[in-house]
Design an enzyme around this catalytic site. Structure first.
Site, PDB file in Angstrom:
ATOM      1  N   GLU A  66       1.723   4.077   2.780  1.00 41.79           N
ATOM      2  CA  GLU A  66       2.233   3.675   4.094  1.00 41.79           C
ATOM      3  C   GLU A  66       3.754   3.811   4.110  1.00 41.79           C
ATOM      4  O   GLU A  66       4.496   2.842   4.194  1.00 41.79           O
ATOM      5  CB  GLU A  66       1.760   2.248   4.397  1.00 41.79           C
ATOM      6  CG  GLU A  66       0.237   2.153   4.403  1.00 41.79           C
ATOM      7  CD  GLU A  66      -0.338   0.738   4.416  1.00 41.79           C
ATOM      8  OE1 GLU A  66       0.444  -0.226   4.505  1.00 41.79           O
ATOM      9  OE2 GLU A  66      -1.567   0.599   4.329  1.00 41.79           O
ATOM     10  N   GLU A  96       1.487  -4.655  10.856  1.00 41.66           N
ATOM     11  CA  GLU A  96       1.026  -3.268  10.735  1.00 41.66           C
ATOM     12  C   GLU A  96       1.929  -2.447  11.657  1.00 41.66           C
ATOM     13  O   GLU A  96       1.820  -2.545  12.879  1.00 41.66           O
ATOM     14  CB  GLU A  96      -0.440  -3.132  11.183  1.00 41.66           C
ATOM     15  CG  GLU A  96      -1.445  -3.866  10.308  1.00 41.66           C
ATOM     16  CD  GLU A  96      -1.787  -3.121   9.027  1.00 41.66           C
ATOM     17  OE1 GLU A  96      -1.304  -1.990   8.840  1.00 41.66           O
ATOM     18  OE2 GLU A  96      -2.541  -3.685   8.213  1.00 41.66           O
ATOM     19  N   HIS A 153       2.974  -3.771   6.471  1.00 45.23           N
ATOM     20  CA  HIS A 153       2.096  -2.627   6.232  1.00 45.23           C
ATOM     21  C   HIS A 153       2.266  -1.623   7.374  1.00 45.23           C
ATOM     22  O   HIS A 153       3.033  -1.837   8.297  1.00 45.23           O
ATOM     23  CB  HIS A 153       0.631  -3.083   6.241  1.00 45.23           C
ATOM     24  CG  HIS A 153       0.225  -3.935   5.089  1.00 45.23           C
ATOM     25  ND1 HIS A 153      -0.737  -3.549   4.194  1.00 45.23           N
ATOM     26  CD2 HIS A 153       0.635  -5.164   4.685  1.00 45.23           C
ATOM     27  CE1 HIS A 153      -0.911  -4.495   3.294  1.00 45.23           C
ATOM     28  NE2 HIS A 153      -0.087  -5.495   3.566  1.00 45.23           N
ATOM     29  N   SER A 154       1.514  -0.547   7.331  1.00 47.85           N
ATOM     30  CA  SER A 154       1.285   0.305   8.471  1.00 47.85           C
ATOM     31  C   SER A 154      -0.128   0.863   8.298  1.00 47.85           C
ATOM     32  O   SER A 154      -0.649   0.840   7.174  1.00 47.85           O
ATOM     33  CB  SER A 154       2.311   1.423   8.535  1.00 47.85           C
ATOM     34  OG  SER A 154       2.074   2.377   7.514  1.00 47.85           O
ATOM     35  N   ARG A 176      -3.257   4.770  -2.310  1.00 48.08           N
ATOM     36  CA  ARG A 176      -3.047   3.465  -1.676  1.00 48.08           C
ATOM     37  C   ARG A 176      -2.882   2.319  -2.685  1.00 48.08           C
ATOM     38  O   ARG A 176      -2.127   1.378  -2.484  1.00 48.08           O
ATOM     39  CB  ARG A 176      -4.265   3.195  -0.784  1.00 48.08           C
ATOM     40  CG  ARG A 176      -4.516   1.770  -0.350  1.00 48.08           C
ATOM     41  CD  ARG A 176      -5.898   1.689   0.295  1.00 48.08           C
ATOM     42  NE  ARG A 176      -6.387   0.326   0.441  1.00 48.08           N
ATOM     43  CZ  ARG A 176      -6.322  -0.378   1.562  1.00 48.08           C
ATOM     44  NH1 ARG A 176      -5.754   0.129   2.627  1.00 48.08           N
ATOM     45  NH2 ARG A 176      -6.814  -1.595   1.622  1.00 48.08           N
ATOM     46  N   HIS A 179       0.866  -1.188   0.000  1.00 43.78           N
ATOM     47  CA  HIS A 179       0.000   0.000   0.000  1.00 43.78           C
ATOM     48  C   HIS A 179       0.897   1.231   0.000  1.00 43.78           C
ATOM     49  O   HIS A 179       1.640   1.471   0.962  1.00 43.78           O
ATOM     50  CB  HIS A 179      -0.934   0.000   1.220  1.00 43.78           C
ATOM     51  CG  HIS A 179      -2.021  -1.020   1.119  1.00 43.78           C
ATOM     52  ND1 HIS A 179      -2.528  -1.688   2.202  1.00 43.78           N
ATOM     53  CD2 HIS A 179      -2.709  -1.486   0.030  1.00 43.78           C
ATOM     54  CE1 HIS A 179      -3.479  -2.520   1.790  1.00 43.78           C
ATOM     55  NE2 HIS A 179      -3.593  -2.421   0.481  1.00 43.78           N
TER      56      HIS A 179
END
Lengths: 94, 308
Positions: free
Chosen positions: B71, B269, B195-196, B126, B68
């Protein structure tokens, strides 16, 4: 660059599944162009929503009229982005 | 050393800077690091995976960062991690032991078009940048595009949605490049997709409430991993299956990996702090990467110690 002047990120707290459903309704209202950074999932997890400046009042009224608690997580998205951009430029110069 | 040593790991970089830095890393560690061109993005950018290997065809750990694009802390952590792996071999006994038994393959910019777009046009982008037939909306969520519960209600069929699943499984070159690589490799033992934000460690499944056959082991390892991560700066992670911890998500990388025989499949995340979301200040890159490193090491050591 697209600007995000005046956009805010609201952190909403749904008390129960009914309020989560209300937040999902908000997510489905595509004309508002709200951007869920963290979607509605469970009552104990916050929901983060980037709200364009143009619909800020509308969204806040929507949340308040549905008794959904929220706080302002980011006052002005563009301010943070400007800071980020400035940091990158300074680093590049260094 | 001058190339990657003078690089600022505590600032965000464009894709061109990251790719140039990769060239430097290859020059600096030619015996350990190689670059594999695994495909091209929709807009024709190369998709690179870095292979850290001491030789031979060992079982591998796959790590991807930045599927994404907005991020940014994720790609930045990927860069720091690559340098950490390269510079720790022969110095850190645990990492050396891992690399003597396993290869590590790291894809730093999983969604190159999206990442470039966040730098040039829309910081909040994103998805991928592919055009959707019959729609003015661009892009597919590359983490709903995998062939695992593809098209279910935990994704969207609307091309304008941030969770649009795409026309068909693996429609996105950013996804099928990884799929092709992993299947052709045939010996990937762990897939860690980073991810974040929101500080979570998630594992299969996202598309069903069924528990994975390895649920207990995955849970115990997640607990150890979260503890290791918290030990540095106190960053608290929650962990569990994707569906039970956040929400139903269909077509995710982690579920695809598990269904394709990769037992140790996790989504990270990374941190947020509850104040910045995707605009995490650059001063937090190194602390985030450092704590993530402890988590990655925990998983990698477990993989090394539990061959299957």
């Amino acid at each position: 660059q697209k600007t995000f002047v005046g956009d805010q990120v609201l952190r909403a707290h749904a008390k129960d599944n009914a309020q989560l459903d209300v937040l999902r309704e908000l997510e489905a209202m595509k004309h508002l162009q709200v951007d869920f950074w963290r979607g509605p999932s469970r009552p104990n997890l916050p929901v983060d929503i980037r709200v364009p400046n143009a619909v800020l009042q509308q969204v806040k009224v929507f949340l308040e009229s549905n008794s959904i608690d929220y706080s302002i997580m980011i006052e002005d998205v563009q301010e943070l982005l400007d800071q980020e951009h400035q940091d990158i430029q300074s680093a590049t110069l260094r | 050393e001058r190339i990657t040593g003078s690089f600022s790991y505590s600032t965000y970089h464009t894709i061109e800077e990251i790719y140039s830095w990769i060239d430097g890393l290859l020059l600096e560690y030619p015996k350990l690091v190689s670059r594999i061109d695994i495909g091209q993005s929709y807009e024709g950018r190369p998709i690179y995976a870095l292979k850290f290997s001491t030789g031979g065809n060992k079982p591998a750990i796959w790590i991807d960062t930045g599927i994404h694009s907005r991020e940014w802390i994720t790609q930045a952590t990927g860069v720091w991690t690559a340098k950490k792996i390269a510079s720790s071999y022969g110095v850190d006994s645990s990492l050396t032991d891992i690399l003597d038994n396993l290869d590590i393959i790291l894809e730093i910019v999983t969604n190159p078009d999206g990442y470039a777009y966040t730098h040039s046009t829309n910081r909040m982008w994103r998805k991928t940048r592919s055009i959707n037939a019959g729609s003015t909306c661009v892009g597919v969520d590359p983490n709903r595009n995998w062939n695992a519960g593809f098209g279910g209600p935990g994704s969207s069929s609307n091309p304008c949605s941030e969770t649009y699943h795409g026309a068909h499984p693996h429609s996105e070159p950013e996804v099928y490049s990884v799929v092709d690589f992993i299947l052709a490799h045939g010996n990937v033992k762990a897939m860690l997709s980073i991810h974040s934000y929101s500080q979570m460690l998630l594992f299969p499944y996202g598309y069903t409430n069924d528990l994975a056959p390895d649920h207990e082991e995955l849970t115990e390892l997640a607990k150890q991993t979260a503890n290791a991560l918290a030990s540095l700066h106190g960053t608290q992670y929650t962990y569990g299956t994707t569906i039970a911890t956040i929400y139903r998500a269909d077509g995710t990388a982690t579920d695809w990996a598990y269904n394709n025989g990769i037992k140790y499949s996790y989504t990270f995340e990374l941190r947020d702090t509850g104040r910045y979301g995707f605009i995490l200040p650059a001063e937090q890159i190194i602390p985030t990467a450092e704590e993530t490193w402890l988590a990655l090491m925990t998983v990698m050591e477990h993989v090394k110690n539990h061959p299957y």
